[in-house]
Design a protein around this motif. Structure first.
Motif, PDB file in Angstrom:
ATOM      1  N   SER A  35       1.211  -5.178   0.107  1.00  0.00           N
ATOM      2  CA  SER A  35       0.608  -4.113   0.895  1.00  0.00           C
ATOM      3  C   SER A  35       0.435  -4.535   2.356  1.00  0.00           C
ATOM      4  O   SER A  35       0.748  -3.775   3.271  1.00  0.00           O
ATOM      5  CB  SER A  35      -0.715  -3.772   0.239  1.00  0.00           C
TER       6      SER A  35
ATOM      7  N   GLY B 175       0.265  -0.191  -8.927  1.00  0.00           N
ATOM      8  CA  GLY B 175      -1.046  -0.180  -9.550  1.00  0.00           C
ATOM      9  C   GLY B 175      -0.956  -0.002 -11.054  1.00  0.00           C
ATOM     10  O   GLY B 175       0.096   0.275 -11.629  1.00  0.00           O
ATOM     11  N   ARG B 176      -2.097  -0.155 -11.665  1.00  0.00           N
ATOM     12  CA  ARG B 176      -2.145   0.057 -13.111  1.00  0.00           C
ATOM     13  C   ARG B 176      -2.050   1.542 -13.410  1.00  0.00           C
ATOM     14  O   ARG B 176      -2.630   2.367 -12.730  1.00  0.00           O
ATOM     15  CB  ARG B 176      -3.456  -0.467 -13.651  1.00  0.00           C
ATOM     16  N   ARG B 177      -1.340   1.864 -14.440  1.00  0.00           N
ATOM     17  CA  ARG B 177      -1.190   3.272 -14.838  1.00  0.00           C
ATOM     18  C   ARG B 177      -2.422   3.701 -15.620  1.00  0.00           C
ATOM     19  O   ARG B 177      -2.857   3.049 -16.551  1.00  0.00           O
ATOM     20  CB  ARG B 177       0.055   3.447 -15.719  1.00  0.00           C
ATOM     21  N   ARG B 178      -2.998   4.817 -15.233  1.00  0.00           N
ATOM     22  CA  ARG B 178      -4.153   5.348 -15.931  1.00  0.00           C
ATOM     23  C   ARG B 178      -3.691   6.359 -16.969  1.00  0.00           C
ATOM     24  O   ARG B 178      -2.784   7.120 -16.749  1.00  0.00           O
ATOM     25  CB  ARG B 178      -5.111   6.012 -14.942  1.00  0.00           C
TER      26      ARG B 178
ATOM     27  N   ARG C  32      -0.193  -7.818  -5.076  1.00  0.00           N
ATOM     28  CA  ARG C  32      -0.258  -6.448  -4.563  1.00  0.00           C
ATOM     29  C   ARG C  32      -0.833  -6.408  -3.162  1.00  0.00           C
ATOM     30  O   ARG C  32      -0.360  -5.677  -2.297  1.00  0.00           O
ATOM     31  CB  ARG C  32      -1.111  -5.573  -5.482  1.00  0.00           C
TER      32      ARG C  32
ATOM     33  N   ASP D 157      -1.569   2.296   1.602  1.00  0.00           N
ATOM     34  CA  ASP D 157      -2.334   1.698   0.515  1.00  0.00           C
ATOM     35  C   ASP D 157      -2.280   2.565  -0.738  1.00  0.00           C
ATOM     36  O   ASP D 157      -2.122   2.064  -1.846  1.00  0.00           O
ATOM     37  CB  ASP D 157      -3.776   1.482   0.962  1.00  0.00           C
ATOM     38  N   TYR D 158      -2.384   3.872  -0.560  1.00  0.00           N
ATOM     39  CA  TYR D 158      -2.286   4.781  -1.698  1.00  0.00           C
ATOM     40  C   TYR D 158      -0.893   4.712  -2.335  1.00  0.00           C
ATOM     41  O   TYR D 158      -0.754   4.679  -3.558  1.00  0.00           O
ATOM     42  CB  TYR D 158      -2.595   6.217  -1.263  1.00  0.00           C
ATOM     43  N   GLY D 159       0.144   4.671  -1.504  1.00  0.00           N
ATOM     44  CA  GLY D 159       1.507   4.573  -2.031  1.00  0.00           C
ATOM     45  C   GLY D 159       1.742   3.286  -2.788  1.00  0.00           C
ATOM     46  O   GLY D 159       2.347   3.285  -3.871  1.00  0.00           O
TER      47      GLY D 159
ATOM     48  N   ASP E 276      -0.534   1.497  -4.275  1.00  0.00           N
ATOM     49  CA  ASP E 276      -1.311   1.576  -5.508  1.00  0.00           C
ATOM     50  C   ASP E 276      -0.597   2.431  -6.551  1.00  0.00           C
ATOM     51  O   ASP E 276      -0.633   2.122  -7.738  1.00  0.00           O
ATOM     52  CB  ASP E 276      -2.700   2.144  -5.213  1.00  0.00           C
ATOM     53  N   GLN E 277       0.061   3.493  -6.123  1.00  0.00           N
ATOM     54  CA  GLN E 277       0.786   4.342  -7.064  1.00  0.00           C
ATOM     55  C   GLN E 277       2.016   3.628  -7.635  1.00  0.00           C
ATOM     56  O   GLN E 277       2.342   3.795  -8.799  1.00  0.00           O
ATOM     57  CB  GLN E 277       1.225   5.636  -6.385  1.00  0.00           C
ATOM     58  N   VAL E 278       2.676   2.833  -6.814  1.00  0.00           N
ATOM     59  CA  VAL E 278       3.892   2.156  -7.269  1.00  0.00           C
ATOM     60  C   VAL E 278       3.568   0.923  -8.099  1.00  0.00           C
ATOM     61  O   VAL E 278       4.132   0.721  -9.178  1.00  0.00           O
ATOM     62  CB  VAL E 278       4.777   1.770  -6.059  1.00  0.00           C
TER      63      VAL E 278
END
Length: 62
Positions: A10, A58-61, A6, A50-52, A54-56
């Protein structure tokens, strides 16, 4: 997805976006914007990307 992959994805995306901006607008940026404005712009673009990422990837909460 592992954290290292990741981070690599990034970094590559951020470098690519900065390269696109620099190749298209470097004359306008140097003439129109002070150094601190360029720094704020770079930090803002980094945070958005970085936010984008993480959303794509990243781990799903729940």
């Amino acid at each position: 997805m592992p954290r290292r992959i990741r981070s690599l994805i990034s970094t590559l995306i951020i470098v690519f976006v900065f390269w696109l901006i620099w190749s298209r607008l470097h004359i306008v940026i140097w003439v129109q914007m002070p150094w601190w404005g360029l720094l704020i712009l770079a930090i803002g673009i980094y945070l958005v990307i970085d936010y984008g990422i993480d959303q794509v990837f990243g781990r799903r909460r729940r």
